[in-house]
Design an enzyme around this catalytic site. Structure first.
Site, short mmCIF file in Angstrom:
data_model
loop_
_atom_site.label_atom_id
_atom_site.label_comp_id
_atom_site.label_asym_id
_atom_site.label_seq_id
_atom_site.Cartn_x
_atom_site.Cartn_y
_atom_site.Cartn_z
CG ASP A 28 55.22 -96.11 -44.18
OD1 ASP A 28 54.29 -95.30 -44.16
OD2 ASP A 28 55.39 -96.98 -43.30
CG ASP A 30 53.98 -94.05 -38.03
OD1 ASP A 30 54.03 -93.89 -36.81
OD2 ASP A 30 53.62 -93.16 -38.82
CG ASP A 191 55.57 -100.76 -42.20
OD1 ASP A 191 55.03 -99.83 -42.84
OD2 ASP A 191 55.24 -101.06 -41.04
#
Length: 242
Positions: A28, A30, A191
């Protein structure tokens, strides 16, 4: 089980043997590769200011990150995770936000500790690498290039690359198809709940980092195979499947 390193969390009911045998890794953007919160917040507050609204603290806007630009704008306008602003206001706000974020894109954004070391280790070990994000391509590609990360990836799947984005499994399955591998031969490192749900739906492995956004919630509550302190630490829990 690898006795030298114990995952911080294992929320899956299925016993996981480490190191995981996989062929490729999706990561991922961001909150996992890059800390983009300050630039996202700058754009959001410039938008709010232009619309005559009160600015928001960085911590508040950071808790709004994770489900794409439109959701971030909606949350910033309403001050609520699930808020829905007036349609006319949203239509005015979106182009302002996109303009301001393009200007602020990489002013304060930087890679998290362990990212470069992790990417280099993964490359040296021969893993295929994909960046899979919900961020629009118009922002994703310039960010990866500006931070020197673009060259690590064999494929970049942005939020508007396909008809659906995370938490739908489509982007993950698309990356698996690119590498010609089965989903269980792929690991996603993310995240957020979006990442965990997408990985489970695709039947991929999932590690989460604890330093990202996840809408302000603890990733240890998520259904993931392990929580790792950094991208580099993740490399200790996987091995190349030949």
């Amino acid at each position: 089980m690898n006795k030298s390193f114990s995952p911080i969390a294992d929320a899956s009911e299925v016993e996981i043997e480490f190191p995981l045998p996989i062929k490729a890794v999706m990561i991922d953007l961001d909150g996992t590769l890059l800390d983009t919160a300050r630039d996202l917040a700058t754009a959001a507050n410039m938008m709010l200011r232009e619309l005559g609204k009160a600015e928001l603290p960085l911590e508040t806007i950071q808790s709004y990150i994770g489900k794409g630009v439109e959701k971030l704008v909606k949350r910033s306008l309403t001050g609520s995770i699930d808020g829905e602003p007036d349609a006319e206001l949203l239509d005015r706000a979106m182009p302002i936000y996109e303009r301001e974020y393009a200007r602020a894109l990489c002013n304060d954004t930087q890679a998290y500790p362990g990212v470069l070391e992790g990417l280099n280790a993964l490359r040296e070990s021969g893993f295929g690498l994909a960046c899979v994000t919900n961020k629009a391509e118009v922002f994703t590609l310039p960010l990866l290039r500006a931070t020197g990360l673009f060259g690590f990836f064999d494929i970049v799947v942005s939020g508007d690359s396909l008809p659906k984005k995370k938490p739908d499994p489509m982007p993950l399955l698309h990356a698996c198809k690119h590498f010609g591998i089965q989903p269980r031969e792929m690991l996603l490192i993310g995240d957020s709940l979006n990442d965990a749900q997408a990985a489970r739906a695709a039947d991929c492995h999932i590690f989460c980092v604890p330093y990202g956004y996840n809408e302000g919630r603890d990733v240890r509550e998520l259904d993931c195979d392990a929580v790792v302190s950094s991208l580099y630490e993740a490399t200790r829990l996987i091995r190349k499947l030949s």
